[in-house]
Write a protein that holds these residues in place. Sequence first.
Motif: not given
Length: 194
Positions: A130-141
């Motif tokens: 149930g989790w979808v991790p994605m990294v943002d533009a700053n390298g944070r999840t």
Amino acid sequence: TVLDDSGQHRLFVSRNPPERPLSCQVTRSIGGFFAGYAVEIGLTVLVTVGCMVYWRRHVSQTRENGIVYQLVEDLLDSIHEEAENHRRDPVRHPVPGLSVAQLRDHYLPPAALAANSKPTPENADLVRHGWVPMVDANGRTRWYASDARTRVRVWGKAQGYVLRNSNIRETVMEFRGEQHRVWEWIGSYALKPR
């Protein structure tokens, strides 16, 4: 033949066991086994099911705690970075902290927003749960949670860790005419979280 206790009726007694079909013998044998060991079998099944439930909870909590720890690191890093931005350029960054609600919505958005994402093989276990991790533009999840209750529970844990950090102060500030709870970095700038 023998007579019964009253001596008036004859009883036919066989000295050989009765002949039964194999299916009947197997059924009686299995039934006798389970009848004789019902308590032991019941306890074994109960303990096995209990261990399985405990193990699933333990694995789930370990997975969730890993998400919380990563989330706390990213939150502290964001708050520190915003305080540093405010220190360098207070005109462009007028508030020395970040809104708690905006942080929550950025780092824990609903999973419906991640419908177009493609999970990587290393994230397949998280996606399955149930989790979808994605990294943002700053390298944070950013953690897209499929269940609203899980999202609230994880945010509550992360919020507790952040508020217990001595470098963070929670205050109320005004953003564009609205009151917001804000987390502000009050520690030394040398104490960068990462």
